[in-house]
Design an enzyme around this catalytic site. Sequence first.
Site, mmCIF file in Angstrom:
data_model
loop_
_atom_site.group_PDB
_atom_site.id
_atom_site.type_symbol
_atom_site.label_atom_id
_atom_site.label_comp_id
_atom_site.label_asym_id
_atom_site.label_seq_id
_atom_site.Cartn_x
_atom_site.Cartn_y
_atom_site.Cartn_z
ATOM 1 N N CYS A 154 -12.626 -37.559 36.967
ATOM 2 C CA CYS A 154 -13.837 -36.946 37.528
ATOM 3 C C CYS A 154 -14.134 -37.563 38.891
ATOM 4 O O CYS A 154 -14.785 -38.612 38.972
ATOM 5 C CB CYS A 154 -15.028 -37.142 36.591
ATOM 6 S SG CYS A 154 -16.557 -36.391 37.218
ATOM 7 N N CYS A 167 -17.929 -38.134 39.731
ATOM 8 C CA CYS A 167 -18.584 -39.236 39.011
ATOM 9 C C CYS A 167 -18.114 -40.599 39.514
ATOM 10 O O CYS A 167 -18.919 -41.484 39.783
ATOM 11 C CB CYS A 167 -18.304 -39.129 37.516
ATOM 12 S SG CYS A 167 -18.924 -37.642 36.736
ATOM 13 N N ASP A 168 -16.797 -40.757 39.593
ATOM 14 C CA ASP A 168 -16.223 -42.080 39.830
ATOM 15 C C ASP A 168 -15.900 -42.361 41.282
ATOM 16 O O ASP A 168 -15.612 -43.506 41.648
ATOM 17 C CB ASP A 168 -14.949 -42.243 38.991
ATOM 18 C CG ASP A 168 -15.228 -42.112 37.499
ATOM 19 O OD1 ASP A 168 -16.365 -42.422 37.098
ATOM 20 O OD2 ASP A 168 -14.335 -41.699 36.753
#
Length: 523
Positions: A350, A353-354
């Site tokens: 992701c 997200c990361d």
Amino acid sequence: MLDANIKQQLKTYLQMLRHPIELVASLDNSDKARDMEQLVQEIAECSDKVSVRLDGNYNLRPSFSIAKQGEEGRVRFAGLPMGHEFTSLLLGLLHVGGHPPKVEADVIEQIKGLQAPANGGHFETVISLSCHNCPDVVQAFNTIAALNPAFSHTMIDGGMFQPLVEQRKVMAVPTVFQGTQGNSSESFGSGRMTLEEIVAKLDTGAAEKDAAKLNAKGEFDVLIVGGGPAGAAAAIYAARKGVKTGIVTERFGGQVLDTLGIENFISVKETEGPKLVAALEQHVKEYDIDVMNLQRAKGLQKLSDGKVEIELENGAKLTSKSIILSTGARWREMNVPGEAEYRNKGVAYCPHCDGPLYKGKRVAVIGGGNSGVEAAIDLAGIVKEVTLFEFDTKLKADAVLQKKLYSLPNVKVILNALTTEVNGDGTKVYGLSYKDRATNEVKQLELEGIFVQIGLLPNTDWLKGSLELSKHGEIVVDHKGHTSMEGVFAAGDCTTAPYKQIIIAMGEGANASLAAFDHLIRQ
């Protein structure tokens, strides 16, 4: 910190407080600490039931806790909870202030009955403010801490506390640690987790209790396995026919929960996956549909009386006159040495997200389709350098995305490349190996992160030997969703239906549900 409109909304929400609370800030001399002081003061200005203290001594600074007056704070934010996390702040204020959370009554009772684990009841969640999965985890642990004095929780902004992130080797968010306050270094879990999932993990007897409840359900007319868009549509269409309908799902919403931007859902110009799932869930709740969440299917078999049985991982068995399989798909993995070992330690799936955890670092994106190219474009604004690897001799992404990609100065594209190994030092990724398919030469690239974006795999492993599957593992269906087993239908990304799109999955779910009803009335 807060504009006039947000302050007015905050004043309205804080009228729901049932008892006084205080915000206790632990500050230092940083600019972020001054911003935090301003934030807590502005919150206090919005309600006479909120007071502020600036004499906190928590080890993470800057941070602040929310506490019922006269009690120790059990809900804490180490970082400024803005962006996606502002809702976490608002709910934390309300729940500590006595306003009941919107949670099923039996879940609230289960939370109140939890015993603190032997290794401590304090949890810390490392997040990034751009992560759309993180707030669910933060809000879940905050709810537990607000309802049960044996638990406490701290949200930690990984961007603000980089030394801690490095020390704990956090390479993906959200990542949760467990222990005693001030010493929460034991890993509890990572990735999206719902409140129910977390409570089930903390309640050691939950599986047995769930199995007993499920075994007592009785027979369904239509039982849907999978709670994504296809499953939700199928359930609604079935319930509207007045038949006994149930959904058994590992995670309501499925893959859509991990989808950020949705711009091709007709009649809705733009939305986000979690918002769409919330709307689906609300729609499902309008009908008499038995939703059995956090349940993984293990087996499928036809019974001698013509009914179909689903066996679950916890040992429970559910029977139905018809079954609709809508188990969706999951991220496809590279299946190379090192990938599993370094998942969440440099291998991620992701980028939104990361990505913030890799600020100023070198990363690779595996996959040249729309997802891969979009990921590379997003990451280019955060990281030092992006190298995109494509197996084919040309990218498959839309032309407009390719044009944007090639305009970026810190992006490199390597075509005709096969990733062969993820390289690491035992704790984190330091590079990858790949083969130039034109020359068969194996090369290495030094980097700190690898984002895998190479498509999806159907969640059908548990059906092998029970139903006809395609060579790609998809459930073979006809134009009405019939499978090779009478009374069993399938819909969505787990099937041979072409074009894996949310709107198509919904239509296929409705189609399979109507076919299941037709099957019922002909029996």
